[in-house]
Design a protein around this motif. Structure first.
Motif, PDB file in Angstrom:
ATOM      1  N   ARG A   1       0.853  -1.195   0.000  1.00 15.60           N
ATOM      2  CA  ARG A   1       0.000   0.000   0.000  1.00 15.60           C
ATOM      3  C   ARG A   1       0.886   1.241   0.000  1.00 15.60           C
ATOM      4  O   ARG A   1       1.756   1.394   0.851  1.00 15.60           O
ATOM      5  N   ARG A   3       2.295   4.935   0.633  1.00 18.86           N
ATOM      6  CA  ARG A   3       2.190   5.877   1.748  1.00 18.86           C
ATOM      7  C   ARG A   3       2.152   7.290   1.198  1.00 18.86           C
ATOM      8  O   ARG A   3       2.899   7.629   0.302  1.00 18.86           O
ATOM      9  N   GLY A   4       1.259   8.096   1.775  1.00 20.19           N
ATOM     10  CA  GLY A   4       1.146   9.476   1.347  1.00 20.19           C
ATOM     11  C   GLY A   4      -0.294   9.923   1.309  1.00 20.19           C
ATOM     12  O   GLY A   4      -1.168   9.318   1.925  1.00 20.19           O
ATOM     13  N   SER A  47       3.947  11.734  -1.830  1.00 20.19           N
ATOM     14  CA  SER A  47       4.643  10.879  -0.871  1.00 20.19           C
ATOM     15  C   SER A  47       5.415  11.673   0.168  1.00 20.19           C
ATOM     16  O   SER A  47       5.773  11.133   1.212  1.00 20.19           O
ATOM     17  N   SER A  48       5.668  12.948  -0.092  1.00 14.72           N
ATOM     18  CA  SER A  48       6.272  13.807   0.928  1.00 14.72           C
ATOM     19  C   SER A  48       5.946  15.263   0.623  1.00 14.72           C
ATOM     20  O   SER A  48       5.721  15.638  -0.521  1.00 14.72           O
TER      21      SER A  48
END
Length: 75
Positions: A1, A3-4, A47-48
């Motif tokens: 899965r 991330r973000g 994502s960031s």
């Protein structure tokens, strides 16, 4: 899965190959560099650079720049 945070692709802009979004922070616009990942329909994975729950400006007009005050629409 992955991330973000998924956001509309139309909220993402780029300058010289670097992606960013405009976030509303304490009534002001903040330009924030982001890392863009996978797509899901018309949304992109960040994502960031963003935290879930932060408000991004979608389809920002040209006059939106870092530091400008915003007047939010009420529902």
């Amino acid at each position: 899965r992955p991330r973000g945070v998924f956001i509309p692709a139309s909220a993402i802009s780029s300058i010289e190959g670097k992606e960013y979004v405009f976030v509303v922070n304490d009534g002001r616009v903040e330009r924030r560099a982001v890392a863009v990942g996978d797509s899901r329909g018309s949304d992109k994975l960040i994502s960031s650079g963003l935290i879930a729950g932060e408000r991004v400006i979608v389809d920002a007009p040209p006059e939106v720049v870092d530091g400008v005050m915003v007047q939010e629409k009420t529902k």
